[in-house]
Every structure is written in structure tokens, then in C-alpha cells.
Scaffold this active site. Structure first.
Site, mmCIF file in Angstrom:
data_model
loop_
_atom_site.group_PDB
_atom_site.id
_atom_site.type_symbol
_atom_site.label_atom_id
_atom_site.label_comp_id
_atom_site.label_asym_id
_atom_site.label_seq_id
_atom_site.Cartn_x
_atom_site.Cartn_y
_atom_site.Cartn_z
ATOM 1 N N ASP A 12 0.831 -1.470 0.199
ATOM 2 C CA ASP A 12 0.276 -0.290 0.225
ATOM 3 C C ASP A 12 1.135 1.463 -0.258
ATOM 4 O O ASP A 12 0.528 1.829 0.969
ATOM 5 C CB ASP A 12 -1.447 0.121 1.231
ATOM 6 C CG ASP A 12 -1.396 -1.103 1.374
ATOM 7 O OD1 ASP A 12 -2.171 -1.487 -0.023
ATOM 8 O OD2 ASP A 12 -1.873 -1.655 2.061
ATOM 9 N N HIS A 67 0.856 -2.941 13.016
ATOM 10 C CA HIS A 67 0.309 -3.186 11.745
ATOM 11 C C HIS A 67 -0.158 -1.198 11.483
ATOM 12 O O HIS A 67 -1.284 -1.389 11.680
ATOM 13 C CB HIS A 67 -0.468 -3.824 11.186
ATOM 14 C CG HIS A 67 0.734 -4.826 10.196
ATOM 15 N ND1 HIS A 67 1.389 -5.664 9.828
ATOM 16 C CD2 HIS A 67 -0.349 -5.268 8.496
ATOM 17 C CE1 HIS A 67 2.037 -6.093 8.625
ATOM 18 N NE2 HIS A 67 0.656 -5.870 8.406
ATOM 19 N N GLY A 90 -6.469 -8.926 12.583
ATOM 20 C CA GLY A 90 -7.479 -9.843 12.740
ATOM 21 C C GLY A 90 -9.147 -10.477 13.414
ATOM 22 O O GLY A 90 -10.007 -10.475 13.053
ATOM 23 N N LYS A 91 -9.511 -8.655 13.974
ATOM 24 C CA LYS A 91 -11.078 -8.414 14.262
ATOM 25 C C LYS A 91 -10.940 -7.339 12.977
ATOM 26 O O LYS A 91 -10.623 -6.687 12.956
ATOM 27 C CB LYS A 91 -10.067 -7.183 15.872
ATOM 28 C CG LYS A 91 -9.419 -8.259 16.581
ATOM 29 C CD LYS A 91 -10.295 -9.165 17.757
ATOM 30 C CE LYS A 91 -9.305 -10.137 18.525
ATOM 31 N NZ LYS A 91 -9.377 -11.036 19.110
ATOM 32 N N GLU A 127 -10.517 0.479 5.539
ATOM 33 C CA GLU A 127 -8.985 1.452 5.336
ATOM 34 C C GLU A 127 -9.107 1.946 4.194
ATOM 35 O O GLU A 127 -9.891 2.454 3.100
ATOM 36 C CB GLU A 127 -8.092 -0.385 5.197
ATOM 37 C CG GLU A 127 -9.199 -0.884 3.742
ATOM 38 C CD GLU A 127 -8.136 -2.222 3.682
ATOM 39 O OE1 GLU A 127 -7.443 -2.843 4.237
ATOM 40 O OE2 GLU A 127 -8.977 -2.871 2.729
#
Length: 191
Positions: A12, A67, A90-91, A127
């Protein structure tokens, strides 16, 4: 000064030039940062955040700065604004923030339903912020929900607009993006 003549790992990436130097920001711990004089040889710089911003830890329990996702950078009247996404890896908890030397604030967020399990697709993922100006408004485009899950993907793009660069961004209904608002621009085929 150590220069990297190999490929630079860049997930990204976004790049901006300041004077005779190019800066590239990428997804990574604290937002990875690289510099170059010629865009061929890159030097790894310290990350943007050495530790997680306080607002991010409060907004997204479990976020540890390991991250920081999908940055975007722009300049306005001599000031630089670095937009980024955060989540507990992961959430289904996410927010978008903006970094400026004298300012930190949330500009987009997705409220999470605490009753749903983390594996529920589409609950609070956000995101890929991207901002541009057209006419008198700044437009913030961002992605909601989940991609890359085949028929279970719920990925979509939404937008909000603001008269000031850093906020408030609102959708067609007047709901702020920091309150979970966003006008749908595009989404995958549900069939």
C-alpha cells in the site's frame, strides 16, 4: 547512510516529494517510511509512529502499532497530512486517523457491534483512505468491510465530503464518517 539497491518491500505505498527528496509511506509497524533522492535507491527511515497513538489505543482495543494500514499523504498550504488506517489485527475493529506535526484526530470510524463474533464479515472493517479536492470540497474515499473472501466478500467503497481538509467529513445524509457514515460509491456483486 545505508542505501538499499534491492527491491523495497512496500505494501500500500504512497509517495510525495519534498524539495529534492522523495518519501514513501507504506503499511507496516508504525507506518513504514523510506526516503530517496532518485526513486531508485531507498533508505529506510524510522517509522512515523514509534508507539501507538493514544487515541488509536482508546478507539480500537487491542491495537498495538504492529500494523498501521494503507497510508495516503497530501500537502495543503505548506502543511503535510498523512492519513492511515488502524485495526486490531484479525479483528473487526478499525478507524482512520490523520497525522500532522501539531494535530491527531479521527476522521473516519466504523462502530462495531460488540454482540457479534470477530469472524462476522463486514462488521466495522475500514481501510484505504484517499482524499482529493474538487471545487470547494475535499472528498474522503474509504473501503468498508471485507475483501478477498470469495462469495463471502462484503467489500465496498464509500465517500464523505468536507469544506476543511481534516474534518468533518459527512455523507449525503449528513452523518459524519467518524460516526460510521459514508455514501455508497461501489460494491461487489452479491449474486
Amino acid at each position: 547512510m545505508q542505501e538499499n539497491k534491492e527491491l523495497v518491500p512496500a505494501h500500500d505505498p504512497v509517495m510525495i516529494q519534498q524539495g529534492d527528496t522523495y518519501y514513501m509511506f507504506c503499511t507496516g509497524p508504525g507506518i513504514a517510511k523510506w526516503s530517496s533522492k532518485n526513486t531508485k535507491q531507498w533508505k529506510r527511515e524510522k517509522p512515523v509512529f514509534s508507539q501507538a497513538p493514544e487515541w488509536a489505543v482508546k478507539a480500537v482495543p487491542g491495537f498495538k502499532n504492529n500494523h498501521t494500514w494503507a497510508p495516503d499523504i497530501s500537502s495543503q498550504n505548506g502543511h503535510y497530512y498523512l492519513y492511515y488506517s488502524i485495526s486490531a489485527f484479525g479483528k473487526n475493529t478499525s478507524c482512520i486517523g490523520v497525522a500532522q506535526p501539531e494535530q491527531w484526530r479521527t476522521i473516519a470510524s466504523r462502530p462495531r457491534n460488540a454482540q457479534l463474533a470477530d469472524s462476522m464479515p463486514g462488521d466495522a472493517a475500514i481501510e484505504e483512505p484517499f482524499i482529493f479536492k474538487k471545487g470547494a470540497y475535499y472528498y474522503l474515499f474509504t473501503s468498508f468491510d471485507y475483501c478477498c473472501r470469495g462469495p463471502q466478500s462484503t467489500y465496498k467503497m464509500v465517500v464523505g465530503r468536507a469544506k476543511e481538509l481534516i474534518r468533518p467529513y459527512v455523507d449525503k445524509a449528513g452523518v459524519g464518517l467518524e460516526q460510521g457514515g459514508g455514501t455508497l460509491v461501489m460494491e461487489g456483486n452479491k449474486d
